[in-house]
Design a protein around this motif. Structure first.
Motif, PDB file in Angstrom:
ATOM      1  N   ARG A  72       0.836  -1.211   0.000  1.00  0.00           N
ATOM      2  CA  ARG A  72       0.000   0.000   0.000  1.00  0.00           C
ATOM      3  C   ARG A  72       0.867   1.256   0.000  1.00  0.00           C
ATOM      4  NH1 ARG A  72      -2.900  -2.986   3.702  1.00  0.00           N
ATOM      5  NH2 ARG A  72      -2.074  -1.772   5.440  1.00  0.00           N
ATOM      6  N   PHE A  73       1.933   1.248   0.798  1.00  0.00           N
ATOM      7  CA  PHE A  73       2.833   2.397   0.860  1.00  0.00           C
ATOM      8  C   PHE A  73       3.493   2.629  -0.502  1.00  0.00           C
ATOM      9  CE2 PHE A  73       7.089   4.154   1.504  1.00  0.00           C
ATOM     10  CZ  PHE A  73       6.780   5.336   2.158  1.00  0.00           C
ATOM     11  N   SER A  75       2.405   1.867  -3.384  1.00  0.00           N
ATOM     12  CA  SER A  75       1.440   2.328  -4.395  1.00  0.00           C
ATOM     13  C   SER A  75       0.925   3.738  -4.107  1.00  0.00           C
ATOM     14  CB  SER A  75       0.264   1.359  -4.486  1.00  0.00           C
ATOM     15  OG  SER A  75      -0.526   1.413  -3.312  1.00  0.00           O
ATOM     16  N   GLY A  76       1.376   4.330  -2.993  1.00  0.00           N
ATOM     17  CA  GLY A  76       0.972   5.691  -2.678  1.00  0.00           C
ATOM     18  C   GLY A  76      -0.249   5.798  -1.784  1.00  0.00           C
ATOM     19  N   GLU A  77      -0.808   4.673  -1.398  1.00  0.00           N
ATOM     20  CA  GLU A  77      -1.952   4.690  -0.482  1.00  0.00           C
ATOM     21  C   GLU A  77      -1.466   4.972   0.926  1.00  0.00           C
ATOM     22  OE1 GLU A  77      -4.374   1.172  -0.692  1.00  0.00           O
ATOM     23  OE2 GLU A  77      -3.947   0.941  -2.816  1.00  0.00           O
ATOM     24  N   SER A  78      -2.319   5.582   1.711  1.00  0.00           N
ATOM     25  CA  SER A  78      -1.945   5.848   3.109  1.00  0.00           C
ATOM     26  C   SER A  78      -2.702   4.905   4.020  1.00  0.00           C
ATOM     27  CB  SER A  78      -2.238   7.295   3.490  1.00  0.00           C
ATOM     28  OG  SER A  78      -3.625   7.513   3.508  1.00  0.00           O
TER      29      SER A  78
END
Length: 80
Positions: A72-73, A75-78
Motif C-alpha cells: 500500500r505504501f 502504491s501511494g496509499e496511506s
C-alpha cells in the motif's frame, strides 16, 4: 512467499560462502563445512536458513500484514 527455495545445492552454497566447489566437497567430507549439509539422493543440499546463519544473515520473520502495508505504501496509499 518470496519464491526462495527451502534448500540449495552445494554449488550455490559454496558460491555464497566464497568457496570453490572442490573446497566445499573437501570440507563436507572432512565434516567442517560452515553449515549443515544433507544428502538428497546423489546431491548435497543445504537448508536456506542454515546457509543464512553461516553468512551472518539474521532470520527475520515477515508477516503478511507487513507485506500488505508495504505494498500500500509503495502504491501511494496511506494507512490513515
Amino acid at each position: 512467499m518470496f519464491g526462495l527455495p527451502a534448500e540449495v545445492g552445494l554449488r550455490i552454497a559454496a558460491e555464497a560462502l566464497n568457496l570453490s566447489l572442490g573446497t566445499a566437497y573437501r570440507r563436507v567430507r572432512n565434516g567442517d563445512f560452515p553449515c549443515r549439509v544433507r544428502r538428497r539422493g546423489r546431491r548435497y543440499v543445504v537448508r536456506l536458513p542454515d546457509l543464512m546463519r553461516a553468512l551472518g544473515i539474521q532470520d527475520v520473520r515477515v508477516r503478511y500484514d507487513d507485506v500488505e502495508a508495504g505494498a500500500r505504501f509503495a502504491s501511494g496509499e496511506s494507512d490513515v
